[in-house]
Structures are given as structure tokens and as C-alpha cells.
Motif scaffolding. Structure first.
Motif, short mmCIF file in Angstrom:
data_model
loop_
_atom_site.label_atom_id
_atom_site.label_comp_id
_atom_site.label_asym_id
_atom_site.label_seq_id
_atom_site.Cartn_x
_atom_site.Cartn_y
_atom_site.Cartn_z
N LEU A 75 -6.28 94.56 25.45
CA LEU A 75 -5.78 93.42 25.69
C LEU A 75 -4.88 93.20 26.52
O LEU A 75 -4.21 94.04 27.00
CB LEU A 75 -5.04 92.72 24.31
N ALA A 76 -4.34 92.08 27.09
CA ALA A 76 -3.45 91.85 28.15
C ALA A 76 -2.19 92.25 27.64
O ALA A 76 -1.72 92.11 26.28
CB ALA A 76 -3.41 90.46 28.49
N MET A 77 -1.35 93.06 28.47
CA MET A 77 -0.01 93.46 27.91
C MET A 77 0.73 93.67 29.22
O MET A 77 0.42 93.73 30.27
CB MET A 77 -0.33 95.08 27.28
N SER A 78 1.88 94.07 29.01
CA SER A 78 3.07 94.33 29.92
C SER A 78 2.79 95.51 30.83
O SER A 78 1.96 96.46 30.44
CB SER A 78 4.48 94.32 29.46
N ASN A 79 3.14 95.45 32.11
CA ASN A 79 2.72 96.60 32.94
C ASN A 79 3.37 98.10 32.48
O ASN A 79 2.76 98.95 32.29
CB ASN A 79 3.40 96.42 34.63
N SER A 80 4.64 97.92 31.76
CA SER A 80 4.97 99.14 30.96
C SER A 80 3.97 99.63 30.12
O SER A 80 3.97 100.89 29.90
CB SER A 80 6.45 98.80 30.51
N SER A 81 3.64 98.73 29.21
CA SER A 81 2.85 99.16 28.15
C SER A 81 1.54 99.66 28.64
O SER A 81 1.02 100.68 28.07
CB SER A 81 2.38 98.06 27.09
N VAL A 82 0.80 99.07 29.76
CA VAL A 82 -0.30 99.60 30.47
C VAL A 82 0.11 101.07 30.72
O VAL A 82 -0.91 102.13 30.60
CB VAL A 82 -0.80 98.88 31.60
N GLN A 83 1.15 101.34 31.53
CA GLN A 83 1.32 102.74 31.78
C GLN A 83 1.53 103.69 30.86
O GLN A 83 1.00 104.62 30.98
CB GLN A 83 2.51 102.52 32.94
N GLU A 84 2.29 103.22 29.86
CA GLU A 84 2.58 104.10 28.58
C GLU A 84 1.31 104.55 27.87
O GLU A 84 0.99 105.63 27.65
CB GLU A 84 3.55 103.27 27.67
N GLN A 85 0.57 103.36 27.54
CA GLN A 85 -0.70 103.75 27.03
C GLN A 85 -1.70 104.81 27.79
O GLN A 85 -2.31 105.76 27.30
CB GLN A 85 -1.47 102.45 26.47
N ALA A 86 -1.71 104.49 29.08
CA ALA A 86 -2.43 105.20 30.04
C ALA A 86 -2.20 106.93 30.05
O ALA A 86 -3.00 107.49 30.04
CB ALA A 86 -2.75 104.70 31.48
N SER A 87 -0.75 106.88 29.92
CA SER A 87 -0.18 108.26 30.10
C SER A 87 -0.68 108.86 28.91
O SER A 87 -0.87 110.24 28.74
CB SER A 87 1.20 108.14 30.21
N ALA A 88 -0.95 108.29 27.88
CA ALA A 88 -1.41 108.96 26.45
C ALA A 88 -2.72 108.99 26.20
O ALA A 88 -3.43 109.56 24.96
CB ALA A 88 -0.74 108.15 25.13
N GLY A 89 -3.70 108.59 27.27
CA GLY A 89 -5.00 108.75 27.34
C GLY A 89 -5.79 107.43 26.47
O GLY A 89 -6.86 107.61 26.33
N LEU A 90 -4.97 106.52 26.28
CA LEU A 90 -5.38 105.29 25.42
C LEU A 90 -6.42 104.66 26.39
O LEU A 90 -7.01 103.56 25.66
CB LEU A 90 -4.41 104.58 24.83
N SER A 91 -6.40 104.50 27.73
CA SER A 91 -6.96 103.61 28.46
C SER A 91 -8.42 104.33 28.81
O SER A 91 -9.23 103.65 29.44
CB SER A 91 -6.16 103.38 29.90
N ASP A 92 -8.41 105.68 28.41
CA ASP A 92 -9.84 106.51 28.69
C ASP A 92 -10.34 106.67 27.35
O ASP A 92 -10.97 107.67 27.36
CB ASP A 92 -9.37 107.60 29.20
N LEU A 93 -10.61 105.87 26.16
CA LEU A 93 -11.10 106.14 25.01
C LEU A 93 -12.53 106.06 25.06
O LEU A 93 -13.18 105.30 25.90
CB LEU A 93 -10.64 104.95 23.96
N THR A 94 -13.24 106.97 24.41
CA THR A 94 -14.77 106.85 24.32
C THR A 94 -14.81 105.66 23.42
O THR A 94 -14.06 105.15 22.97
CB THR A 94 -15.28 107.83 23.69
#
Length: 167
Positions: A75-94
Motif C-alpha cells: 500500500l501507499a505509505m510515507s517515505n520513512s515507512s517505505v525505507q524502514e520496511q525495505a531495510s527489514a526485507g519486507l519489500s522483497d517478500l516472495t
């Protein structure tokens, strides 16, 4: 980056602009913190901002919690949330991981009426998922308080990214 001293000296509108996303989509937090200047450190600022959240009504706190995105969703989210989730690998889920997160998020949302909140900086997607599985067993009151505590952690991480303490 801005120094803590500079932040204490900026105009009201600049202060709000700089801090508006520290607490996800909730500029009311820095608005209510403005009168507590000057700040001696990031920790002092964070404590004063957290104090405004703690003084807020339960309805305002619930809106703050609900302003956060579900973890592992697209979903659409703030830039901070996008970066935080990406750093935890949540943007690369199978596809399978995405489905698992989606199902758990749905169950969580149905039970509590707000999204699962966790300060994910320094965490892995596996750790996050395990935590979701454990916390879904909490009662609503406990999970409400846990979500607010996690939001405070997120806010401190975000402040540390944009503000430097004086040396």
C-alpha cells in the motif's frame, strides 16, 4: 540534517515541516510540542513529543496507530515507512511470504481494529513475522499499549536520521 539547536530556533511552520512525519501522518504531535522548546538533545525532543502522545485522548492515539501501514503490504505509505520496511526485507517478500503476511495482517486487523506496529529497523522479515504471530494472542488493551510503545521507538529512529545532537 538539522542540529537540535537549529531546530529549537526555527519558525513554527518550519518546525512542523521538519517533524511532521516523525509520528506517521500525525503533524499534531510536533504542533503540540512547539511550546516545549528549546530542546537539549534528540532524547529530550523525543521525550517531549512522546509526552504529547501520552497526553492525547484514546481516540487520537487510535488514529495515530491507524495512520501506520500494515507491514509487508504494498500500500501507499510515507517515505520513512517505505525505507524502514525495505531495510527489514519486507519489500522483497516472495509470493508465499506476501500471502502469509497478508493473512496475518488481516487476522490482526480483524481482532484489534488497527494495524500491527513494530519498529522494524535492524529486524529481519522472519523476526517480524514471528513477533506478529506472538502478539496476535495479546488482549486489545495490551496490544494498544504495545503499538504505542513501538511507535515511540519508530519516532526515535526517525529523529536520529534527521537531527544531529550538538557535540
Amino acid at each position: 540534517m538539522v542540529s537540535i539547536k537549529q531546530l529549537s530556533d526555527v519558525s513554527y511552520s518550519e518546525f512542523i515541516h521538519i517533524l511532521k512525519d516523525i509520528f506517521e501522518h500525525s503533524p499534531w504531535v510536533p504542533e503540540r510540542t512547539w511550546n516545549y522548546r528549546p530542546f537539549s538533545s534528540i532524547e529530550d525532543l523525543h521525550g517531549k513529543m512522546a509526552g504529547r502522545v501520552n497526553e492525547a485522548s484514546d481516540e487520537e492515539k487510535l488514529r495515530l496507530i491507524r495512520a501506520h501501514p500494515n507491514l509487508g503490504t504494498r500500500l501507499a505509505m510515507s517515505n520513512s515507512s517505505v525505507q524502514e520496511q525495505a531495510s527489514a526485507g519486507l519489500s522483497d517478500l516472495t509470493a508465499e511470504e506476501y500471502e502469509n503476511f497478508s493473512q496475518l495482517n488481516k487476522q490482526y486487523m480483524e481482532k484489534f481494529g488497527f494495524p500491527f506496529i513494530m519498529a522494524v529497523k535492524g529486524r529481519t522479515k522472519g523476526e517480524i513475522y514471528e513477533c506478529m504471530e506472538k502478539r496476535i494472542a495479546h488482549g486489545v488493551k495490551d496490544e494498544f499499549e504495545t503499538a504505542l510503545a513501538e511507535i515511540e521507538k519508530i519516532a526515535l529512529f526517525r529523529l536520529c536520521e534527521i537531527i544531529q545532537n550538538e557535540e
